[in-house]
Write an enzyme that holds these catalytic residues in place. Structure first.
Site, PDB file in Angstrom:
ATOM      1  CG  HIS A 298      -4.933  -3.391   7.369  1.00  0.00           C
ATOM      2  ND1 HIS A 298      -4.308  -4.407   8.046  1.00  0.00           N
ATOM      3  CD2 HIS A 298      -6.072  -3.121   8.053  1.00  0.00           C
ATOM      4  CE1 HIS A 298      -5.033  -4.742   9.105  1.00  0.00           C
ATOM      5  NE2 HIS A 298      -6.114  -3.981   9.129  1.00  0.00           N
TER       6      HIS A 298
ATOM      7  CD  GLU B 202       0.231  -3.036   5.184  1.00  0.00           C
ATOM      8  OE1 GLU B 202      -0.902  -2.505   5.352  1.00  0.00           O
ATOM      9  OE2 GLU B 202       0.971  -3.358   6.128  1.00  0.00           O
TER      10      GLU B 202
ATOM     11  CB  CYS C 265      -1.631  -7.519  10.323  1.00  0.00           C
ATOM     12  SG  CYS C 265      -2.677  -7.509   8.852  1.00  0.00           S
TER      13      CYS C 265
ATOM     14  CB  CYS D 197      -0.851  -6.602   5.328  1.00  0.00           C
ATOM     15  SG  CYS D 197      -2.382  -5.662   5.471  1.00  0.00           S
TER      16      CYS D 197
END
Lengths: 143, 143
Positions: B48, B50, B78, B81
């Site tokens: 992701h 992040e 999420c 993260c």
């Protein structure tokens, strides 16, 4: 779990918090990758054993998801790692010692009740004493 | 957040779910790193935006922890993260659109009530409509 413990001992001898793990192919039972906590080596506080196992295994297998794999790790994953294991769809996770301070399994299970989340099966307390003693000895050495 | 949106547009044009972000130095206000969701490019479902921001910034700064930094990201992180952001001690997190499906902020806040956890300050809904429209358009295009 013996292989994971060997990795944790390697971490111990390299001044990392001694947490080790392996990822295996659930069909062939072959080891895909062995790793250990590398927070100091990588100078990155999120470089937990589980993160390194996932990063390397996705790259090695050239796969976005790690279906049909099983992770063994010597300590209960934190919330970040438990979530990462689910994010990449690892089927099963076996861990050794429980972590009453940073363990994220309980909260992760709460989260994974959500309909969409991939539900990794999780089993704790495997060779618990061996895994726990290593970590306790590491922190005794530090003090 | 405008810089984060530019990254999300770049992701959109490269067939990644359009989520973008930046990490800035909270003192100098300079951008440390710009990134976007790279799940397809990296063939890794945990890549992701992040995670990439953290991985690159720790390496670039050669620092285990990212104190004195602020993250801007176009979508609510999420649980993985959100936990990673806390794990590396990022001071503040501003996100754009809320994610009712995979968003992990609520559950993360529950977790971070635990005494030891680093408490990243989190603010949502920044330029929410711009961030949300990008993602909605991406999924419309897919269907």
């Amino acid at each position: 779990m013996n292989e994971a413990i060997k990795q944790a001992i390697y971490a111990f001898n390299n001044n990392e918090v001694p947490i080790g793990g392996i990822l295996i192919d659930s069909k062939t039972k072959e080891i895909i990758h062995r790793s250990h906590n590398k927070v100091n080596k990588e100078k990155n506080a999120m470089y937990h054993c589980e993160i390194d196992l996932i990063m390397h295994s996705c790259k090695a297998l050239s796969r976005k998801y790690l279906h049909d794999t099983i992770m063994f790790v010597t300590l209960e994953p934190c919330l970040m790692c438990a979530s990462a294991v689910s994010e990449v769809h690892i089927d099963k996770l076996y861990f050794g010692a429980y972590d009453n301070k940073n363990g994220g399994i309980e909260n992760f299970k709460f989260q994974s009740k959500r309909e969409h989340a991939f539900k990794t099966e999780i089993y704790g307390g495997i060779m618990e004493n061996d895994c726990k003693t290593l970590i306790e000895n590491f922190f005794k050495k530090l003090r």
